[in-house]
Write a protein that holds these residues in place. Sequence first.
Motif, mmCIF file in Angstrom:
data_model
loop_
_atom_site.group_PDB
_atom_site.id
_atom_site.type_symbol
_atom_site.label_atom_id
_atom_site.label_comp_id
_atom_site.label_asym_id
_atom_site.label_seq_id
_atom_site.Cartn_x
_atom_site.Cartn_y
_atom_site.Cartn_z
ATOM 1 N N HIS A 27 34.093 116.793 83.982
ATOM 2 C CA HIS A 27 34.001 117.818 82.944
ATOM 3 C C HIS A 27 35.376 118.328 82.518
ATOM 4 O O HIS A 27 35.529 118.813 81.389
ATOM 5 N N HIS A 28 36.361 118.201 83.379
ATOM 6 C CA HIS A 28 37.739 118.458 82.947
ATOM 7 C C HIS A 28 38.115 117.508 81.817
ATOM 8 O O HIS A 28 38.698 117.928 80.805
ATOM 9 N N LEU A 29 37.758 116.232 81.966
ATOM 10 C CA LEU A 29 38.049 115.264 80.909
ATOM 11 C C LEU A 29 37.309 115.617 79.618
ATOM 12 O O LEU A 29 37.854 115.452 78.523
ATOM 13 N N VAL A 30 36.075 116.102 79.758
ATOM 14 C CA VAL A 30 35.318 116.526 78.572
ATOM 15 C C VAL A 30 36.008 117.718 77.913
ATOM 16 O O VAL A 30 36.227 117.733 76.687
ATOM 17 N N GLU A 31 36.392 118.715 78.704
ATOM 18 C CA GLU A 31 37.031 119.915 78.162
ATOM 19 C C GLU A 31 38.370 119.611 77.506
ATOM 20 O O GLU A 31 38.771 120.281 76.546
ATOM 21 N N GLN A 32 39.053 118.603 78.015
ATOM 22 C CA GLN A 32 40.362 118.244 77.471
ATOM 23 C C GLN A 32 40.275 117.267 76.295
ATOM 24 O O GLN A 32 41.295 116.774 75.810
ATOM 25 N N GLY A 33 39.065 116.987 75.851
ATOM 26 C CA GLY A 33 38.899 116.107 74.700
ATOM 27 C C GLY A 33 39.133 114.644 74.997
ATOM 28 O O GLY A 33 39.418 113.853 74.082
ATOM 29 N N ARG A 34 38.959 114.251 76.263
ATOM 30 C CA ARG A 34 39.159 112.850 76.645
ATOM 31 C C ARG A 34 37.846 112.100 76.845
ATOM 32 O O ARG A 34 37.850 110.865 76.879
ATOM 33 N N ALA A 35 36.745 112.813 77.035
ATOM 34 C CA ALA A 35 35.477 112.150 77.366
ATOM 35 C C ALA A 35 34.336 112.768 76.578
ATOM 36 O O ALA A 35 34.404 113.918 76.125
ATOM 37 N N ALA A 36 33.277 111.989 76.432
ATOM 38 C CA ALA A 36 32.017 112.460 75.846
ATOM 39 C C ALA A 36 30.965 112.512 76.946
ATOM 40 O O ALA A 36 30.962 111.677 77.850
ATOM 41 N N ARG A 37 30.079 113.508 76.852
ATOM 42 C CA ARG A 37 28.973 113.621 77.812
ATOM 43 C C ARG A 37 27.648 113.645 77.079
ATOM 44 O O ARG A 37 27.486 114.357 76.085
ATOM 45 N N PHE A 38 26.701 112.860 77.599
ATOM 46 C CA PHE A 38 25.358 112.775 77.056
ATOM 47 C C PHE A 38 24.343 112.907 78.184
ATOM 48 O O PHE A 38 24.672 112.728 79.362
ATOM 49 N N LYS A 39 23.091 113.183 77.812
ATOM 50 C CA LYS A 39 21.967 113.094 78.743
ATOM 51 C C LYS A 39 21.161 111.857 78.392
ATOM 52 O O LYS A 39 20.838 111.616 77.229
ATOM 53 N N VAL A 40 20.849 111.061 79.405
ATOM 54 C CA VAL A 40 20.087 109.819 79.238
ATOM 55 C C VAL A 40 18.718 109.981 79.876
ATOM 56 O O VAL A 40 18.599 110.547 80.977
ATOM 57 N N LYS A 41 17.691 109.490 79.202
ATOM 58 C CA LYS A 41 16.340 109.425 79.771
ATOM 59 C C LYS A 41 16.117 108.013 80.285
ATOM 60 O O LYS A 41 16.131 107.056 79.521
ATOM 61 N N SER A 42 15.919 107.874 81.601
ATOM 62 C CA SER A 42 15.747 106.539 82.160
ATOM 63 C C SER A 42 14.427 105.932 81.719
ATOM 64 O O SER A 42 13.468 106.621 81.378
ATOM 65 N N GLU A 43 14.390 104.619 81.754
ATOM 66 C CA GLU A 43 13.152 103.886 81.561
ATOM 67 C C GLU A 43 12.230 104.092 82.767
ATOM 68 O O GLU A 43 12.647 104.618 83.804
ATOM 69 N N LEU A 44 10.994 103.648 82.625
ATOM 70 C CA LEU A 44 10.020 103.706 83.711
ATOM 71 C C LEU A 44 9.656 102.289 84.150
ATOM 72 O O LEU A 44 9.677 101.359 83.326
ATOM 73 N N PRO A 45 9.312 102.123 85.430
ATOM 74 C CA PRO A 45 9.359 103.118 86.492
ATOM 75 C C PRO A 45 10.801 103.470 86.852
ATOM 76 O O PRO A 45 11.682 102.611 86.748
ATOM 77 N N SER A 46 11.009 104.694 87.269
ATOM 78 C CA SER A 46 12.368 105.158 87.572
ATOM 79 C C SER A 46 12.763 104.709 88.980
ATOM 80 O O SER A 46 13.017 105.508 89.880
#
Length: 277
Positions: A27-46
């Motif tokens: 999250h330091h990388l995200v805050e510094q504008g170096r990384a992107a963060r997403f939420k992924v929904k896994s396929e099933l079965p998990s």
Amino acid sequence: MLTNKLAFIMIDGLRYDAAVSEMGFMHHLVEQGRAARFKVKSELPSLSRPLYEVLLTGTPVIENGIATNQTVRLSHQESLFHLTKKHGLTNATASYYWVSELYNRAPFDKLTDRYQFDGSQPIEKGIFYWEDHYPDSHLFADAHSLLSTYKPDFLYVHSMNVDDDGHRFTGDSAEYRVRVSKADALLATILPVWLKEGYQIVVTADHGMNKDGNHGGTTHDDRDVPLFIISEKINPGIYEDMIPQLQLAPLACHLLDMPPSDKMQPLRIPGTKAPSL
């Protein structure tokens, strides 16, 4: 400088909320504008083996047939390992042995299959382990050895300690959260080195971990996992969009500047820049 090399790191059993609360370096990388963060929904079965196939081929279980952890056979699909070889790129992996069973040799022979360097199989250079408690520190050292020795275009890294502690202590335990923070500390050590070597970085998971110390079902704890991307081809920031897990394989193809397979979805991840001409 724009690069097409990719280190794809899969942290087995890392659920989304634990990544958000415990991964300070990412999250330091995200805050510094170096990384992107997403939420992924896994396929099933998990479950692990089915989702390894999802991540590496971009195909759902109903199509690829890898429906359980006990489905021990080679994949029938075109994986990222197959595609890199097809398009003249090189690949390597430091992974749990089920990855070898999907793409190189099934069943896995512990006496002969730990090191696979002959280059004739879809996975060209591989170091494989089979104990779930095999230390992540050793795993990342294995991965760095592959990177520094062979400089593959595509490096796939698969760590297991977060999943192992989740099964032993549950996804709601202090032990699980501490293990996630330790994984983050390992990334803080290795990622600056790999970035200097010209690698784009993807960090994600196959599935999460629930309060019973299990996964396989449909709950948010089972299915919601993080996705961090460090690449000049993806705009940095925090994205609230839920990303289908089937998008991860075409994402890897985009970052590698490589055509996806015919069975992969078109890439629709927010913040993605147009491919190079």
